[in-house]
Design a protein around this motif. Structure first.
Motif, PDB file in Angstrom:
ATOM      1  N   ILE A  26       0.847  -1.203   0.000  1.00  0.00           N
ATOM      2  CA  ILE A  26       0.000   0.000   0.000  1.00  0.00           C
ATOM      3  C   ILE A  26       0.878   1.248   0.000  1.00  0.00           C
ATOM      4  CG2 ILE A  26      -1.640   1.346   1.376  1.00  0.00           C
ATOM      5  CD1 ILE A  26      -3.016  -1.313   2.066  1.00  0.00           C
ATOM      6  N   GLY A  27       1.972   1.233   0.735  1.00  0.00           N
ATOM      7  CA  GLY A  27       2.899   2.365   0.728  1.00  0.00           C
ATOM      8  C   GLY A  27       3.489   2.590  -0.652  1.00  0.00           C
ATOM      9  N   PHE A  28       3.915   1.524  -1.317  1.00  0.00           N
ATOM     10  CA  PHE A  28       4.471   1.633  -2.667  1.00  0.00           C
ATOM     11  C   PHE A  28       3.412   2.169  -3.629  1.00  0.00           C
ATOM     12  CE2 PHE A  28       8.216  -1.646  -2.702  1.00  0.00           C
ATOM     13  CZ  PHE A  28       8.730  -1.086  -1.547  1.00  0.00           C
ATOM     14  N   PHE A  29       2.176   1.663  -3.488  1.00  0.00           N
ATOM     15  CA  PHE A  29       1.070   2.120  -4.326  1.00  0.00           C
ATOM     16  C   PHE A  29       0.826   3.609  -4.124  1.00  0.00           C
ATOM     17  CE2 PHE A  29      -3.385   3.182  -4.856  1.00  0.00           C
ATOM     18  CZ  PHE A  29      -3.736   2.592  -6.047  1.00  0.00           C
ATOM     19  N   ARG A  30       0.696   4.021  -2.866  1.00  0.00           N
ATOM     20  CA  ARG A  30       0.404   5.425  -2.567  1.00  0.00           C
ATOM     21  C   ARG A  30       1.469   6.360  -3.121  1.00  0.00           C
ATOM     22  NH1 ARG A  30      -0.827   5.238   3.838  1.00  0.00           N
ATOM     23  NH2 ARG A  30      -3.044   5.732   3.757  1.00  0.00           N
ATOM     24  N   VAL A  31       2.721   6.042  -2.843  1.00  0.00           N
ATOM     25  CA  VAL A  31       3.806   6.936  -3.259  1.00  0.00           C
ATOM     26  C   VAL A  31       3.922   6.966  -4.781  1.00  0.00           C
ATOM     27  CG1 VAL A  31       6.293   7.367  -3.143  1.00  0.00           C
ATOM     28  CG2 VAL A  31       5.024   6.742  -1.066  1.00  0.00           C
ATOM     29  N   SER A  32       3.829   5.823  -5.424  1.00  0.00           N
ATOM     30  CA  SER A  32       3.913   5.793  -6.893  1.00  0.00           C
ATOM     31  C   SER A  32       2.785   6.603  -7.514  1.00  0.00           C
ATOM     32  CB  SER A  32       3.848   4.358  -7.405  1.00  0.00           C
ATOM     33  OG  SER A  32       4.906   3.608  -6.887  1.00  0.00           O
ATOM     34  N   LEU A  33       1.565   6.383  -7.044  1.00  0.00           N
ATOM     35  CA  LEU A  33       0.429   7.110  -7.591  1.00  0.00           C
ATOM     36  C   LEU A  33       0.557   8.603  -7.305  1.00  0.00           C
ATOM     37  CD1 LEU A  33      -2.245   6.800  -9.115  1.00  0.00           C
ATOM     38  CD2 LEU A  33      -3.374   6.684  -6.877  1.00  0.00           C
ATOM     39  N   GLY A  34       0.974   8.945  -6.094  1.00  0.00           N
ATOM     40  CA  GLY A  34       1.161  10.350  -5.748  1.00  0.00           C
ATOM     41  C   GLY A  34       2.220  11.019  -6.604  1.00  0.00           C
ATOM     42  N   LEU A  35       3.282  10.298  -6.918  1.00  0.00           N
ATOM     43  CA  LEU A  35       4.322  10.863  -7.778  1.00  0.00           C
ATOM     44  C   LEU A  35       3.795  11.107  -9.190  1.00  0.00           C
ATOM     45  CD1 LEU A  35       7.401   8.811  -6.531  1.00  0.00           C
ATOM     46  CD2 LEU A  35       6.957  11.254  -6.132  1.00  0.00           C
ATOM     47  N   TYR A  36       2.972  10.200  -9.692  1.00  0.00           N
ATOM     48  CA  TYR A  36       2.356  10.442 -11.002  1.00  0.00           C
ATOM     49  C   TYR A  36       1.445  11.662 -10.957  1.00  0.00           C
ATOM     50  CZ  TYR A  36       4.056   6.530 -13.716  1.00  0.00           C
ATOM     51  OH  TYR A  36       4.864   5.682 -14.427  1.00  0.00           O
ATOM     52  N   TYR A  37       0.677  11.774  -9.908  1.00  0.00           N
ATOM     53  CA  TYR A  37      -0.224  12.917  -9.767  1.00  0.00           C
ATOM     54  C   TYR A  37       0.573  14.219  -9.748  1.00  0.00           C
ATOM     55  CZ  TYR A  37      -3.966  15.820  -7.770  1.00  0.00           C
ATOM     56  OH  TYR A  37      -4.901  16.797  -7.535  1.00  0.00           O
ATOM     57  N   LEU A  38       1.612  14.259  -8.913  1.00  0.00           N
ATOM     58  CA  LEU A  38       2.425  15.472  -8.792  1.00  0.00           C
ATOM     59  C   LEU A  38       3.169  15.785 -10.085  1.00  0.00           C
ATOM     60  CD1 LEU A  38       3.700  14.774  -5.198  1.00  0.00           C
ATOM     61  CD2 LEU A  38       2.140  16.636  -5.868  1.00  0.00           C
ATOM     62  N   ALA A  39       3.690  14.764 -10.753  1.00  0.00           N
ATOM     63  CA  ALA A  39       4.378  14.990 -12.027  1.00  0.00           C
ATOM     64  C   ALA A  39       3.411  15.570 -13.059  1.00  0.00           C
ATOM     65  CB  ALA A  39       4.991  13.687 -12.538  1.00  0.00           C
ATOM     66  N   GLY A  40       2.159  15.173 -12.970  1.00  0.00           N
ATOM     67  CA  GLY A  40       1.151  15.682 -13.887  1.00  0.00           C
ATOM     68  C   GLY A  40       0.814  17.142 -13.678  1.00  0.00           C
ATOM     69  N   LEU A  41       1.168  17.676 -12.531  1.00  0.00           N
ATOM     70  CA  LEU A  41       0.925  19.092 -12.259  1.00  0.00           C
ATOM     71  C   LEU A  41       1.886  19.980 -13.035  1.00  0.00           C
ATOM     72  CD1 LEU A  41       0.418  19.081  -8.369  1.00  0.00           C
ATOM     73  CD2 LEU A  41      -1.337  19.023 -10.161  1.00  0.00           C
ATOM     74  N   MET A  42       2.958  19.401 -13.532  1.00  0.00           N
ATOM     75  CA  MET A  42       3.990  20.152 -14.232  1.00  0.00           C
ATOM     76  C   MET A  42       3.560  20.389 -15.680  1.00  0.00           C
ATOM     77  SD  MET A  42       5.758  20.321 -11.565  1.00  0.00           S
ATOM     78  CE  MET A  42       6.885  21.471 -12.250  1.00  0.00           C
ATOM     79  N   THR A  43       2.591  21.264 -15.849  1.00  0.00           N
ATOM     80  CA  THR A  43       2.056  21.573 -17.163  1.00  0.00           C
ATOM     81  C   THR A  43       1.581  23.017 -17.195  1.00  0.00           C
ATOM     82  OG1 THR A  43       0.396  20.942 -18.808  1.00  0.00           O
ATOM     83  CG2 THR A  43      -0.256  20.743 -16.513  1.00  0.00           C
ATOM     84  N   GLU A  44       1.484  23.547 -18.379  1.00  0.00           N
ATOM     85  CA  GLU A  44       0.954  24.899 -18.525  1.00  0.00           C
ATOM     86  C   GLU A  44      -0.546  24.872 -18.798  1.00  0.00           C
ATOM     87  OE1 GLU A  44       3.233  27.352 -21.150  1.00  0.00           O
ATOM     88  OE2 GLU A  44       5.120  26.750 -20.217  1.00  0.00           O
ATOM     89  N   GLU A  45      -1.091  23.669 -18.941  1.00  0.00           N
ATOM     90  CA  GLU A  45      -2.519  23.518 -19.178  1.00  0.00           C
ATOM     91  C   GLU A  45      -3.305  23.963 -17.941  1.00  0.00           C
ATOM     92  OE1 GLU A  45      -3.681  19.517 -20.253  1.00  0.00           O
ATOM     93  OE2 GLU A  45      -1.715  19.205 -21.158  1.00  0.00           O
ATOM     94  N   THR A  46      -4.530  24.407 -18.180  1.00  0.00           N
ATOM     95  CA  THR A  46      -5.444  24.658 -17.069  1.00  0.00           C
ATOM     96  C   THR A  46      -5.975  23.305 -16.623  1.00  0.00           C
ATOM     97  OG1 THR A  46      -6.060  26.788 -17.986  1.00  0.00           O
ATOM     98  CG2 THR A  46      -7.567  25.828 -16.370  1.00  0.00           C
ATOM     99  N   LEU A  47      -5.902  23.044 -15.343  1.00  0.00           N
ATOM    100  CA  LEU A  47      -6.275  21.738 -14.814  1.00  0.00           C
ATOM    101  C   LEU A  47      -7.647  21.793 -14.155  1.00  0.00           C
ATOM    102  CD1 LEU A  47      -2.842  20.760 -13.238  1.00  0.00           C
ATOM    103  CD2 LEU A  47      -3.744  20.087 -15.465  1.00  0.00           C
ATOM    104  N   ASP A  48      -8.453  20.782 -14.407  1.00  0.00           N
ATOM    105  CA  ASP A  48      -9.750  20.618 -13.758  1.00  0.00           C
ATOM    106  C   ASP A  48      -9.562  19.606 -12.628  1.00  0.00           C
ATOM    107  OD1 ASP A  48     -12.315  20.009 -12.930  1.00  0.00           O
ATOM    108  OD2 ASP A  48     -13.120  19.718 -14.956  1.00  0.00           O
ATOM    109  N   PHE A  49      -9.204  20.114 -11.450  1.00  0.00           N
ATOM    110  CA  PHE A  49      -8.861  19.226 -10.343  1.00  0.00           C
ATOM    111  C   PHE A  49     -10.027  18.355  -9.910  1.00  0.00           C
ATOM    112  CE2 PHE A  49      -5.322  22.196 -10.009  1.00  0.00           C
ATOM    113  CZ  PHE A  49      -4.273  21.293  -9.866  1.00  0.00           C
ATOM    114  N   LYS A  50     -11.233  18.846 -10.019  1.00  0.00           N
ATOM    115  CA  LYS A  50     -12.395  18.042  -9.638  1.00  0.00           C
ATOM    116  C   LYS A  50     -12.468  16.788 -10.500  1.00  0.00           C
ATOM    117  CE  LYS A  50     -17.325  18.394  -8.729  1.00  0.00           C
ATOM    118  NZ  LYS A  50     -18.496  19.258  -8.724  1.00  0.00           N
ATOM    119  N   GLN A  51     -12.276  16.949 -11.804  1.00  0.00           N
ATOM    120  CA  GLN A  51     -12.317  15.822 -12.729  1.00  0.00           C
ATOM    121  C   GLN A  51     -11.098  14.909 -12.544  1.00  0.00           C
ATOM    122  OE1 GLN A  51     -11.803  16.657 -16.967  1.00  0.00           O
ATOM    123  NE2 GLN A  51     -13.598  15.382 -17.364  1.00  0.00           N
TER     124      GLN A  51
END
Length: 143
Positions: A26-51
């Motif tokens: 579960i720790g590996f899952f959480r951290v891996s998924l969180g890293l993907y989420y955070l890496a996805g924030l690195m964009t100039e696009e407008t993000l729809d966080f709710k979606q």
């Protein structure tokens, strides 16, 4: 933001399988998924966080069940318990193997980004073991 497509889900689930116990998985899952989420924030696009959060939450629910959300994943990643995962050689090796699209050397930056967002929301300065780990990683990678 990188979508939560099947390939990314497969990578995160492979990370969970790399854990040697249910807690570690579960720790590996959480951290891996969180890293993907955070890496996805690195964009100039407008993000729809709710979606975006709804998609992540759906994947989390279907993978590890109720009681977890992307918010709890990010909260876990800002607390001391995340260090058990980040300092695990098994996690780092598995992450390099299964998630090559996020360089292992970028993990400390992404964790720092997460703490910065938490600071913006709470107004509290980030201090403690996770900040210490980030500083140690910066010193290690700049050598």
């Amino acid at each position: 933001m990188q979508t939560i497509d099947q390939a990314m889900q497969d990578k995160v689930l492979a990370m969970a399988r790399a854990g040697m116990s249910s807690a570690e998985a579960i720790g590996f899952f959480r951290v891996s998924l969180g890293l993907y989420y955070l890496a996805g924030l690195m964009t100039e696009e407008t993000l729809d966080f709710k979606q975006i959060d709804a998609r992540y939450n759906r994947f989390i629910y279907h993978s590890i069940g109720g009681g977890h959300s992307i918010a709890s994943v990010l909260q876990f990643m800002s607390g001391e318990k995340v260090l058990r995962v980040l300092q695990s050689e098994r996690f780092l090796a598995a992450f390099a193997e299964h998630c090559p699209d996020i360089p292992v050397d970028s993990i400390s930056f992404l964790i720092s980004l997460n703490l910065g967002v938490a600071k913006s929301l709470s107004g509290l300065d980030a201090v403690g073991p996770v900040v210490d780990w980030i500083e140690q990683e910066k010193a290690r990678t700049s050598q």
